[in-house]
Design an enzyme around this catalytic site. Structure first.
Site, PDB file in Angstrom:
ATOM      1  N   LYS A  44      -8.351   9.706  -1.555  1.00  9.79           N
ATOM      2  CA  LYS A  44      -7.720   8.445  -2.369  1.00  9.79           C
ATOM      3  C   LYS A  44      -8.125   6.781  -2.380  1.00  9.79           C
ATOM      4  CE  LYS A  44      -4.098   9.421   1.458  1.00  9.79           C
ATOM      5  NZ  LYS A  44      -3.703   9.293   2.514  1.00  9.79           N
ATOM      6  N   LYS A  46      -9.545   5.026  -0.240  1.00  4.42           N
ATOM      7  CA  LYS A  46      -9.023   4.794   0.457  1.00  4.42           C
ATOM      8  C   LYS A  46     -10.194   4.611   2.656  1.00  4.42           C
ATOM      9  CE  LYS A  46      -4.700   3.928   1.895  1.00  4.42           C
ATOM     10  NZ  LYS A  46      -2.735   4.094   2.999  1.00  4.42           N
TER      11      LYS A  46
HETATM   12  N1  CTP Z   1       5.923   2.650   6.910  1.00  3.90           N
HETATM   13  C1  CTP Z   1       7.500   1.895   6.885  1.00  3.90           C
HETATM   14  N2  CTP Z   1       7.376   0.255   7.031  1.00  3.90           N
HETATM   15  C2  CTP Z   1       6.100  -0.319   6.943  1.00  3.90           C
HETATM   16  C3  CTP Z   1       5.045   0.458   7.225  1.00  3.90           C
HETATM   17  C4  CTP Z   1       5.241   1.536   6.939  1.00  3.90           C
HETATM   18  O1  CTP Z   1       8.300   2.454   7.056  1.00  3.90           O
HETATM   19  N3  CTP Z   1       6.202  -1.858   7.410  1.00  3.90           N
HETATM   20  C5  CTP Z   1       6.281   3.206   6.683  1.00  3.90           C
HETATM   21  C6  CTP Z   1       5.122   3.936   5.581  1.00  3.90           C
HETATM   22  O2  CTP Z   1       6.262   4.479   4.310  1.00  3.90           O
HETATM   23  C7  CTP Z   1       4.944   5.751   5.703  1.00  3.90           C
HETATM   24  C8  CTP Z   1       4.896   5.826   7.099  1.00  3.90           C
HETATM   25  O3  CTP Z   1       5.241   4.305   7.262  1.00  3.90           O
HETATM   26  O4  CTP Z   1       5.748   6.420   6.127  1.00  3.90           O
HETATM   27  C9  CTP Z   1       3.229   5.400   6.742  1.00  3.90           C
HETATM   28  O5  CTP Z   1       2.280   4.224   6.174  1.00  3.90           O
HETATM   29  P1  CTP Z   1       1.067   3.945   5.209  1.00  3.90           P
HETATM   30  O6  CTP Z   1       0.403   4.255   4.520  1.00  3.90           O
HETATM   31  O7  CTP Z   1      -0.059   5.033   7.246  1.00  3.90           O
HETATM   32  O8  CTP Z   1       1.121   2.564   6.665  1.00  3.90           O
HETATM   33  P2  CTP Z   1       1.167   1.042   5.564  1.00  3.90           P
HETATM   34  O9  CTP Z   1       1.640  -0.457   6.402  1.00  3.90           O
HETATM   35  O10 CTP Z   1       2.004   1.248   3.873  1.00  3.90           O
HETATM   36  O11 CTP Z   1      -0.164   1.139   5.100  1.00  3.90           O
HETATM   37  P3  CTP Z   1      -1.066   0.711   3.953  1.00  3.90           P
HETATM   38  O12 CTP Z   1      -0.964  -0.395   3.996  1.00  3.90           O
HETATM   39  O13 CTP Z   1      -2.624   0.915   4.009  1.00  3.90           O
HETATM   40  O14 CTP Z   1      -0.806   1.391   2.458  1.00  3.90           O
END
Ligand code: CTP
Length: 154
Positions: A44, A46
């Protein structure tokens, strides 16, 4: 028995993750979480701070989570739904519409994300802090160089 399934990277585990997992656990009897493996993250584009083993250990220690397993590719979801007897697939609403094709197998639900927090944001803020620390160190070094120079003249 209502089994809820979700997926994510869950790097730098934060309150947005906790709140999502809590709300998911309240939707059913059992919460199963697929965690992006390091090779899947690479696919991805990442790179997580914590390894898969560390992220899996953290998420599985959360009281809202019953079981974790690795997510290795985009195409395993239907097999996972069947394997874990999933009745509801749910993700944060940053994924809205993306998994509607799973409705053939179980309920599909998108939950509101917690505002103003994400792993990407935390990483950015931490890198800004270290940048400002570097600037402070640089300026202190200039002061020290100035003192050393003035001592040499004498
Ligand atoms: N999620 C959430 N609220 C946030 C951050 C994440 O509800 N503030 C949810 C995402 O929608 C997803 C799950 O947590 O269903 C895992 O998200 P992940 O992508 O691991 O976390 P993020 O903080 O969004 O990471 P990134 O910035 O790398 O996308």
């Amino acid at each position: 028995m209502k089994v809820i399934l979700t997926y994510g990277t869950f790097d730098l585990f934060h309150v947005g993750h906790i709140r999502l997992l809590k709300r998911l656990s309240l939707l059913g009897d059992r919460l199963v979480v697929g965690i992006s493996s390091d090779s899947f993250n690479e696919m991805k584009g990442k790179k997580s701070f914590f390894s898969y083993a560390e992220r899996a250990e953290i998420v599985s220690s959360c009281k809202y989570v019953d079981e974790v397993f690795p997510e290795n590719n985009w195409d395993q979801k239907i097999d996972d739904i069947k394997k874990y007897g999933v009745t509801c697939f749910s993700m944060g609403d940053d994924w809205i519409g993306k998994f509607d094709y799973l409705e053939e197998y179980c309920e599909v639900l998108y939950l509101e994300r917690t505002e103003d927090i994400s792993t990407t944001d935390i990483k950015k803020k931490l890198s800004l802090i270290s940048q400002s620390e570097l600037e402070k160190i640089e300026s202190s070094l200039h002061d020290v160089i100035g003192i050393v120079k003035s001592l040499n003249i004498k």
